[in-house]
Design a protein around this motif. Sequence first.
Motif, mmCIF file in Angstrom:
data_model
loop_
_atom_site.group_PDB
_atom_site.id
_atom_site.type_symbol
_atom_site.label_atom_id
_atom_site.label_comp_id
_atom_site.label_asym_id
_atom_site.label_seq_id
_atom_site.Cartn_x
_atom_site.Cartn_y
_atom_site.Cartn_z
ATOM 1 N N ASN A 227 0.850 -1.195 0.000
ATOM 2 C CA ASN A 227 0.000 0.000 0.000
ATOM 3 C C ASN A 227 0.884 1.243 0.000
ATOM 4 O OD1 ASN A 227 -1.693 2.249 1.039
ATOM 5 N ND2 ASN A 227 -3.231 0.633 1.097
ATOM 6 N N ASP A 261 -8.770 3.552 -0.151
ATOM 7 C CA ASP A 261 -7.848 2.409 -0.061
ATOM 8 C C ASP A 261 -6.380 2.820 0.033
ATOM 9 O OD1 ASP A 261 -7.210 3.231 -2.627
ATOM 10 O OD2 ASP A 261 -7.210 1.202 -3.465
ATOM 11 N N GLN A 264 -4.152 1.799 -2.909
ATOM 12 C CA GLN A 264 -3.736 0.404 -3.087
ATOM 13 C C GLN A 264 -3.994 -0.142 -4.493
ATOM 14 O OE1 GLN A 264 -4.103 -2.110 0.181
ATOM 15 N NE2 GLN A 264 -2.841 -3.565 -0.887
ATOM 16 N N SER A 268 -1.477 -1.822 -7.346
ATOM 17 C CA SER A 268 -1.514 -3.277 -7.216
ATOM 18 C C SER A 268 -1.156 -4.034 -8.477
ATOM 19 C CB SER A 268 -2.901 -3.716 -6.747
ATOM 20 O OG SER A 268 -3.858 -3.338 -7.706
#
Length: 275
Positions: A227, A261, A264, A268
């Motif tokens: 993250n 998030d 993230q 990702s």
Amino acid sequence: MAGYYPGMQDGDNRRPFTPGLLRGRAALVTGGGTGIGRGIALALAAHGAAVAITSRSADHLEPTRRELDLLGVRALAFAADVRDAAAVEAMVASVAEGLGGIDIVINGAAGNFVCRAEDLSPNGFGAVVDIDLKGTFHVCRAALPHLKRSRGVILNLSATLHYLGTAAQLHVSAAKAGVDALTRTLAVEWGPYGIRVNGIAPGPTEDTEGVRRLLAGEKRERARRLNPLRRLGTVEDVAAAALFLCSEAAAFINGVTLVVDGGQWLASHRVSGEP
Ligand code: COA
């Protein structure tokens, strides 16, 4: 009194919003007994809203209803399965009667399990689509007359799983993609009634059933490491976004699904760049 968000430490005085932010409003939170739904219900109540929570299981509801009570607002709980349109109609009528109307609807009820598409039965696929997508539609539909009167707000809990391809999450990805479509379409159709329809897409969130099911052990550490903000989300991160979207501060925000998030999902898909 301990923190009004689950996980908030005693003595933690972070209060980004004025405590009277939602005073006089009545909120319905599906899936409000546990996890993110519970966190949003508590945050709404801590900011003055009367709150009704629902869940399939009555056992999940009473402890949270008592916590809401302690925050000094009117707090109701009704067991109802969002898959059952008739049960939802009856539940929404009871909530409107009990709270004197409905200003805010949070669609938090959701189901999930980890299963690759090739092993997924039609019933398994259907169970999640029925809860997440059809359940959201049932609740929005039943609440519409009340929201027309209050010029209210809907908030649909979504996910980021379907922005990319997430293995073993076909059923949830399909359901949440549908929820996002529903958010956008209702925003356009119901905006003229003064109703705003938005969503929140949390990433992996600490202390939730989702993370317990999807990110066991080392996977959770890896998610933290990858993250951009070097942690997972918390229920209070999501609740703060919900407070904002339900408040007048978001009066001109309609049809948006706000990603909570830490960045993230943007990071990702990178093959390189892992720290
Ligand atoms: N892997 C594969 N299939 C699964 C499964 C798993 N882990 N869990 C359930 N299913 C399938 C069942 O086999 C069944 O299909 P079948 O009839 O073809 O066998 C179908 O899903 C329905 O299962 P059932 O247990 O009858 O559904 P339910 O309505 O009682 O449960 C679920 C709903 C499936 C969403 C369940 O996972 C649940 O209740 N979860 C708790 C809430 C939750 O997930 N919260 C997290 C939100 S992110």
